[in-house]
Design a protein around this motif. Structure first.
Motif, PDB file in Angstrom:
ATOM      1  N   HIS A 103       0.802  -1.220   0.000  1.00 53.59           N
ATOM      2  CA  HIS A 103       0.000   0.000   0.000  1.00 53.59           C
ATOM      3  C   HIS A 103       0.837   1.273   0.000  1.00 53.59           C
ATOM      4  CE1 HIS A 103      -3.336  -2.623   1.939  1.00 53.59           C
ATOM      5  NE2 HIS A 103      -3.488  -2.573   0.635  1.00 53.59           N
ATOM      6  N   ASP A 104       1.949   1.266   0.697  1.00 55.20           N
ATOM      7  CA  ASP A 104       2.728   2.486   0.855  1.00 55.20           C
ATOM      8  C   ASP A 104       3.993   2.490  -0.001  1.00 55.20           C
ATOM      9  OD1 ASP A 104       1.120   2.107   3.445  1.00 55.20           O
ATOM     10  OD2 ASP A 104       1.806   4.173   3.649  1.00 55.20           O
ATOM     11  N   VAL A 105       4.778   1.432   0.127  1.00 53.48           N
ATOM     12  CA  VAL A 105       6.097   1.440  -0.507  1.00 53.48           C
ATOM     13  C   VAL A 105       5.972   1.429  -2.027  1.00 53.48           C
ATOM     14  CG1 VAL A 105       8.269   0.180  -0.756  1.00 53.48           C
ATOM     15  CG2 VAL A 105       7.200   0.415   1.500  1.00 53.48           C
ATOM     16  N   VAL A 106       5.034   0.674  -2.556  1.00 56.32           N
ATOM     17  CA  VAL A 106       4.837   0.676  -4.013  1.00 56.32           C
ATOM     18  C   VAL A 106       4.541   2.090  -4.498  1.00 56.32           C
ATOM     19  CG1 VAL A 106       3.301  -0.078  -5.859  1.00 56.32           C
ATOM     20  CG2 VAL A 106       4.157  -1.737  -4.213  1.00 56.32           C
ATOM     21  N   GLY A 107       3.739   2.823  -3.737  1.00 58.51           N
ATOM     22  CA  GLY A 107       3.440   4.208  -4.106  1.00 58.51           C
ATOM     23  C   GLY A 107       4.673   5.090  -4.087  1.00 58.51           C
ATOM     24  N   TYR A 108       5.544   4.893  -3.083  1.00 62.18           N
ATOM     25  CA  TYR A 108       6.786   5.667  -3.032  1.00 62.18           C
ATOM     26  C   TYR A 108       7.649   5.401  -4.266  1.00 62.18           C
ATOM     27  CZ  TYR A 108       5.698   5.965   2.010  1.00 62.18           C
ATOM     28  OH  TYR A 108       5.105   6.167   3.221  1.00 62.18           O
ATOM     29  N   LEU A 109       7.733   4.135  -4.654  1.00 56.71           N
ATOM     30  CA  LEU A 109       8.603   3.772  -5.783  1.00 56.71           C
ATOM     31  C   LEU A 109       8.058   4.298  -7.106  1.00 56.71           C
ATOM     32  CD1 LEU A 109       9.548   0.081  -4.866  1.00 56.71           C
ATOM     33  CD2 LEU A 109      10.917   2.145  -4.548  1.00 56.71           C
ATOM     34  N   GLN A 110       6.743   4.455  -7.191  1.00 64.91           N
ATOM     35  CA  GLN A 110       6.134   4.917  -8.442  1.00 64.91           C
ATOM     36  C   GLN A 110       6.066   6.443  -8.543  1.00 64.91           C
ATOM     37  OE1 GLN A 110       2.364   2.878  -8.338  1.00 64.91           O
ATOM     38  NE2 GLN A 110       3.194   1.009  -9.279  1.00 64.91           N
ATOM     39  N   ALA A 111       6.303   7.126  -7.441  1.00 63.35           N
ATOM     40  CA  ALA A 111       6.214   8.594  -7.457  1.00 63.35           C
ATOM     41  C   ALA A 111       7.424   9.209  -8.137  1.00 63.35           C
ATOM     42  CB  ALA A 111       6.111   9.115  -6.025  1.00 63.35           C
ATOM     43  N   THR A 152      17.228  10.162  -4.777  1.00 63.29           N
ATOM     44  CA  THR A 152      16.119   9.808  -3.889  1.00 63.29           C
ATOM     45  C   THR A 152      15.526   8.464  -4.273  1.00 63.29           C
ATOM     46  OG1 THR A 152      15.626  12.145  -3.546  1.00 63.29           O
ATOM     47  CG2 THR A 152      13.885  10.566  -3.004  1.00 63.29           C
ATOM     48  N   HIS A 153      15.374   8.251  -5.585  1.00 62.44           N
ATOM     49  CA  HIS A 153      14.804   6.981  -6.039  1.00 62.44           C
ATOM     50  C   HIS A 153      15.690   5.805  -5.636  1.00 62.44           C
ATOM     51  CE1 HIS A 153      12.225   4.392  -8.375  1.00 62.44           C
ATOM     52  NE2 HIS A 153      13.260   3.935  -9.053  1.00 62.44           N
ATOM     53  N   ARG A 154      17.005   5.979  -5.719  1.00 60.25           N
ATOM     54  CA  ARG A 154      17.910   4.905  -5.293  1.00 60.25           C
ATOM     55  C   ARG A 154      17.767   4.627  -3.795  1.00 60.25           C
ATOM     56  NH1 ARG A 154      22.012   3.166  -8.665  1.00 60.25           N
ATOM     57  NH2 ARG A 154      22.175   4.263 -10.654  1.00 60.25           N
ATOM     58  N   GLN A 155      17.592   5.681  -3.006  1.00 59.50           N
ATOM     59  CA  GLN A 155      17.376   5.484  -1.567  1.00 59.50           C
ATOM     60  C   GLN A 155      16.074   4.717  -1.308  1.00 59.50           C
ATOM     61  OE1 GLN A 155      17.694   9.659  -0.280  1.00 59.50           O
ATOM     62  NE2 GLN A 155      19.451   9.043   0.969  1.00 59.50           N
ATOM     63  N   LEU A 156      15.044   5.041  -2.095  1.00 61.47           N
ATOM     64  CA  LEU A 156      13.776   4.330  -1.956  1.00 61.47           C
ATOM     65  C   LEU A 156      13.922   2.864  -2.354  1.00 61.47           C
ATOM     66  CD1 LEU A 156      11.385   7.060  -3.399  1.00 61.47           C
ATOM     67  CD2 LEU A 156      11.517   6.317  -1.013  1.00 61.47           C
ATOM     68  N   LEU A 157      14.691   2.601  -3.407  1.00 58.46           N
ATOM     69  CA  LEU A 157      14.943   1.214  -3.805  1.00 58.46           C
ATOM     70  C   LEU A 157      15.665   0.451  -2.700  1.00 58.46           C
ATOM     71  CD1 LEU A 157      16.054   1.653  -7.541  1.00 58.46           C
ATOM     72  CD2 LEU A 157      13.931   0.604  -6.730  1.00 58.46           C
ATOM     73  N   THR A 158      16.635   1.097  -2.069  1.00 61.86           N
ATOM     74  CA  THR A 158      17.342   0.461  -0.955  1.00 61.86           C
ATOM     75  C   THR A 158      16.384   0.155   0.189  1.00 61.86           C
ATOM     76  OG1 THR A 158      19.537   1.369  -1.418  1.00 61.86           O
ATOM     77  CG2 THR A 158      19.044   0.875   0.871  1.00 61.86           C
ATOM     78  N   GLY A 159      15.554   1.141   0.540  1.00 64.64           N
ATOM     79  CA  GLY A 159      14.583   0.923   1.610  1.00 64.64           C
ATOM     80  C   GLY A 159      13.627  -0.211   1.297  1.00 64.64           C
ATOM     81  N   ALA A 160      13.168  -0.275   0.046  1.00 64.03           N
ATOM     82  CA  ALA A 160      12.269  -1.353  -0.354  1.00 64.03           C
ATOM     83  C   ALA A 160      12.980  -2.701  -0.290  1.00 64.03           C
ATOM     84  CB  ALA A 160      11.742  -1.093  -1.765  1.00 64.03           C
ATOM     85  N   ALA A 161      14.236  -2.747  -0.739  1.00 73.11           N
ATOM     86  CA  ALA A 161      15.004  -3.994  -0.686  1.00 73.11           C
ATOM     87  C   ALA A 161      15.153  -4.476   0.746  1.00 73.11           C
ATOM     88  CB  ALA A 161      16.365  -3.795  -1.336  1.00 73.11           C
ATOM     89  N   GLN A 162      15.406  -3.545   1.661  1.00 71.96           N
ATOM     90  CA  GLN A 162      15.539  -3.930   3.062  1.00 71.96           C
ATOM     91  C   GLN A 162      14.239  -4.510   3.608  1.00 71.96           C
ATOM     92  OE1 GLN A 162      16.839  -0.169   4.660  1.00 71.96           O
ATOM     93  NE2 GLN A 162      19.006  -0.756   4.607  1.00 71.96           N
ATOM     94  N   LEU A 163      13.136  -3.833   3.331  1.00 73.40           N
ATOM     95  CA  LEU A 163      11.846  -4.298   3.839  1.00 73.40           C
ATOM     96  C   LEU A 163      11.461  -5.647   3.234  1.00 73.40           C
ATOM     97  CD1 LEU A 163      10.041  -0.863   3.761  1.00 73.40           C
ATOM     98  CD2 LEU A 163      10.323  -2.270   5.810  1.00 73.40           C
ATOM     99  N   ILE A 164      11.749  -5.836   1.944  1.00 72.27           N
ATOM    100  CA  ILE A 164      11.404  -7.109   1.301  1.00 72.27           C
ATOM    101  C   ILE A 164      12.324  -8.224   1.795  1.00 72.27           C
ATOM    102  CG2 ILE A 164      11.199  -8.308  -0.912  1.00 72.27           C
ATOM    103  CD1 ILE A 164      10.410  -5.591  -2.132  1.00 72.27           C
ATOM    104  N   THR A 165      13.572  -7.900   2.099  1.00 70.74           N
ATOM    105  CA  THR A 165      14.444  -8.894   2.726  1.00 70.74           C
ATOM    106  C   THR A 165      13.872  -9.331   4.066  1.00 70.74           C
ATOM    107  OG1 THR A 165      16.428  -8.022   1.645  1.00 70.74           O
ATOM    108  CG2 THR A 165      16.764  -9.318   3.642  1.00 70.74           C
ATOM    109  N   LEU A 166      13.416  -8.368   4.870  1.00 71.34           N
ATOM    110  CA  LEU A 166      12.769  -8.707   6.137  1.00 71.34           C
ATOM    111  C   LEU A 166      11.545  -9.593   5.904  1.00 71.34           C
ATOM    112  CD1 LEU A 166      12.742  -5.386   8.217  1.00 71.34           C
ATOM    113  CD2 LEU A 166      14.023  -7.468   8.728  1.00 71.34           C
ATOM    114  N   LEU A 167      10.744  -9.240   4.902  1.00 68.26           N
ATOM    115  CA  LEU A 167       9.546 -10.028   4.617  1.00 68.26           C
ATOM    116  C   LEU A 167       9.916 -11.446   4.194  1.00 68.26           C
ATOM    117  CD1 LEU A 167       6.492 -10.155   4.417  1.00 68.26           C
ATOM    118  CD2 LEU A 167       6.655  -9.177   2.105  1.00 68.26           C
TER     119      LEU A 167
END
Length: 286
Positions: free
Chosen positions: A30-38, A44-59
């Protein structure tokens, strides 16, 4: 995203992944996909990709802990691609290490898994020392069944790097000393050095914080198994008692598997009254 990574990681450590995984998946969807598409600047986009990678690794790691093994593998592969797209070698290395950990926990103690752990260590060459220690420690664990020299070399490297490292709190910036001793114990146990493995597991338990219930519970189980293999039944029963004290507070397939192992190990000792009492206590648990 960094704050949420800390929140989800801490909740999983306290309660097990089963209570947290769905919420993290919803946050990503709901949230992270929206951040990546904005629209965003490249940095900034690379930082968002890193954050998403971290969260998906946790998942992915939470999915593995919940027994959703194929799903965990898919999440880890996705996280690795995002980390590569971000150009973040440290997160890429952590994700490869998570993949190797998952395979090893499933019993795949093979050269292929050792090679995956080696790739993680290679990817971390330019990462902070704490990340290099993290990857070297698991290389030691995966190498131990096949290559004693590689295992001990990687373990010594992990210990040296950890002593020299600075780290900040967080699931992707810290590697607790208790976790290093846990991996040291795993390595030594696989190498057949049970007495020193017992010492390392004991040190790991001593260093665990109250919020690390999941890791502490698994450590009690592995220490009990190692003690029993070393012929110390009553000492093993003490740690299995602590394991059962914490078990009802966790939602974790990894913990459930250790419960099954405990039952198998104690059945031959069912005439020993304390062992029989633990088997009775464990009987209603799933």
């Amino acid at each position: 995203m960094q704050t949420m990574a800390r929140v989800f990681a801490e909740a999983a450590q306290l309660h097990g992944s089963g209570h947290v995984r769905t919420a993290l998946a919803a946050y990503l969807g709901h949230d992270v996909v929206g951040y990546l598409q904005a629209p965003a600047a490249e940095h900034t986009h690379r930082q968002l990709l890193t954050g998403a990678a971290q969260l998906i690794t946790l998942l992915g790691t939470m999915s593995a802990d919940s027994g959703a093994d194929a799903l965990a593998q898919r999440y880890h592969h996705t996280a690795a691609r995002l980390a590569a797209d971000a150009g973040d070698r440290a997160v890429f290395a952590i994700t490869l290490r998570a993949m190797a950990t998952h395979a090893h926990d499933l019993g795949h103690h093979t050269p292929a898994v050792m090679n995956l752990a080696g790739r993680a260590a290679d990817a971390a060459r330019d990462a902070p020392r704490i990340i290099r220690a993290y990857t070297q420690a698991h290389l030691a664990v995966t190498a131990a069944p096949e290559d004693r020299h590689t295992a001990l070399t990687a373990l010594h490297q992990a210990e040296r790097l950890h002593q020299q490292a600075d780290s900040a709190p967080g699931p992707f910036t810290a590697y607790p000393l208790a976790a290093l001793h846990y991996q040291r114990a795993q390595t030594l146990a696989a190498l057949g050095d049970r007495s020193h493995a017992i010492g390392a597991y004991t040190t790991s338990l001593r260093l665990r914080t109250p919020t690390e219930r999941h890791a502490r519970t698994l450590t009690h189980a592995h220490l009990a198994e190692t003690l029993l293999a070393h012929g110390h039944l009553d000492a093993a029963l003490t740690h299995w008692t602590h394991f059962l004290d914490n078990y009802p507070h966790l939602s974790s397939v990894r913990a459930s598997r250790r419960l099954d192992v405990m039952r198998r190990h104690l059945v031959p000792h069912h005439r020993h009254r304390p062992a029989a009492a633990l088997l009775d206590r464990a009987a209603p648990l799933r």
